[in-house]
Write a protein that holds these residues in place. Sequence first.
Motif, PDB file in Angstrom:
ATOM      1  N   PRO A  51       0.815  -1.226   0.000  1.00  0.00           N
ATOM      2  CA  PRO A  51       0.000   0.000   0.000  1.00  0.00           C
ATOM      3  C   PRO A  51       0.847   1.273   0.000  1.00  0.00           C
ATOM      4  CG  PRO A  51      -0.950  -1.611   1.482  1.00  0.00           C
ATOM      5  CD  PRO A  51       0.374  -2.170   1.037  1.00  0.00           C
ATOM      6  N   GLU A  52       1.887   1.314   0.861  1.00  0.00           N
ATOM      7  CA  GLU A  52       2.775   2.479   0.877  1.00  0.00           C
ATOM      8  C   GLU A  52       3.466   2.658  -0.473  1.00  0.00           C
ATOM      9  OE1 GLU A  52       2.758   1.326   5.304  1.00  0.00           O
ATOM     10  OE2 GLU A  52       2.593   0.322   3.388  1.00  0.00           O
ATOM     11  N   LEU A  53       3.891   1.535  -1.088  1.00  0.00           N
ATOM     12  CA  LEU A  53       4.604   1.597  -2.357  1.00  0.00           C
ATOM     13  C   LEU A  53       3.733   2.171  -3.461  1.00  0.00           C
ATOM     14  CD1 LEU A  53       7.047   0.940  -4.149  1.00  0.00           C
ATOM     15  CD2 LEU A  53       6.111  -1.369  -4.427  1.00  0.00           C
ATOM     16  N   ILE A  54       2.512   1.639  -3.603  1.00  0.00           N
ATOM     17  CA  ILE A  54       1.621   2.089  -4.669  1.00  0.00           C
ATOM     18  C   ILE A  54       1.232   3.550  -4.479  1.00  0.00           C
ATOM     19  CG2 ILE A  54      -0.611   1.726  -5.786  1.00  0.00           C
ATOM     20  CD1 ILE A  54       1.409  -0.455  -6.365  1.00  0.00           C
ATOM     21  N   VAL A  55       0.902   3.922  -3.240  1.00  0.00           N
ATOM     22  CA  VAL A  55       0.531   5.312  -2.962  1.00  0.00           C
ATOM     23  C   VAL A  55       1.692   6.252  -3.268  1.00  0.00           C
ATOM     24  CG1 VAL A  55      -0.035   6.949  -1.112  1.00  0.00           C
ATOM     25  CG2 VAL A  55      -1.261   4.784  -1.271  1.00  0.00           C
ATOM     26  N   GLY A 211      -3.390   5.710   7.486  1.00  0.00           N
ATOM     27  CA  GLY A 211      -4.206   4.819   6.670  1.00  0.00           C
ATOM     28  C   GLY A 211      -3.424   3.646   6.120  1.00  0.00           C
ATOM     29  N   THR A 212      -2.215   3.906   5.618  1.00  0.00           N
ATOM     30  CA  THR A 212      -1.410   2.820   5.055  1.00  0.00           C
ATOM     31  C   THR A 212      -0.754   1.964   6.135  1.00  0.00           C
ATOM     32  OG1 THR A 212       0.444   4.374   4.770  1.00  0.00           O
ATOM     33  CG2 THR A 212      -0.956   3.974   2.854  1.00  0.00           C
ATOM     34  N   SER A 213      -0.828   2.420   7.407  1.00  0.00           N
ATOM     35  CA  SER A 213      -0.334   1.603   8.525  1.00  0.00           C
ATOM     36  C   SER A 213      -1.441   0.748   9.138  1.00  0.00           C
ATOM     37  CB  SER A 213       0.274   2.496   9.621  1.00  0.00           C
ATOM     38  OG  SER A 213       1.471   3.097   9.184  1.00  0.00           O
TER      39      SER A 213
END
Length: 312
Positions: A51-55, A211-213
């Motif tokens: 999620p962190e990568l894509i965002v 959110g990504t956590s």
Amino acid sequence: MLNFLFIAVGLTLLIFGGNWLLKSAVAFSLRLNIPRIIIGMTIVSFATSTPELIVSINAAMEGFPDLAMGNVIGSNIANLGLVLAIVLLFGQIDVRKAFYITDWPVMMAASLLFFGFVYFDGILQRYEGVIMILFLFLFLIFLLRFQKSAVVDDLHEDDKPLPLHKALLFLGMGGAALWGGSELLIKGAVGLATFYEVSERIIGITVVSVGTSIPELAASLIAIIKKEKSISVGNLIGSNIFNLLAVLGITSMITPIYVIDQGLLTSDIWWMLGVSFIILPLVFFPKGLRLGWRDGIILIALYALFLYFALF
């Protein structure tokens, strides 16, 4: 109101997408007879950072670099100051010896490497991203060859290979949900920043990073409810290492990340280093290799201070 809806739907898609991608990755790994320890150290860790990568990739490519960098810095602070703190409020954690031999030193080294690359010129270049990926690669090789006992097996004993069509379905659904979720999250976050006249950096280190956590927080709380002993400081430290080296490394290799809001360099990055460092003395004092509810209160107080100074 619409921006909040975009953020809520985007975060939901990211959570489900990350879970589907994880199921697919583990399924393919088991079908290929990849050792469970390798799955846990590489595929599982990388999938939970997706999620962190894509965002971050999406934000950087759409012209919001502060959102990309703020997301990772904020997530690293949230993993220790919020997620770990909440876990500790539910009970103590016995810390493994590998914490001070491998996990914490590598996290600090990765944090200082990132600091050195970005602090002086305000940009994370492509070649610096390559160096970060190489550092991650060497770390994984070291774990595989010399520190196998330091790795927590994130897989359950009842994991079985999925039918090929289900693995492919989860892969497609996960990829689509992650990309769609990141688009909605960024749209909502930028809209929120514009409406309230705050910078993308503020939204990145607060709303987007928390959110990504959520996957890490959800997994930790579920483990507590099930009274599993698999929770460890090493899990969250490993997530922070992947966030820095994999997420920022890959993102900067695709497109250089420029710092626009100097608050990232004058405040946020120092908070990240400080929260990361303080874990070491907390682990040893007052009782060696143990974290308890008092440490959780200290961490959550630090996170509250970070939010206060960031917002006000």
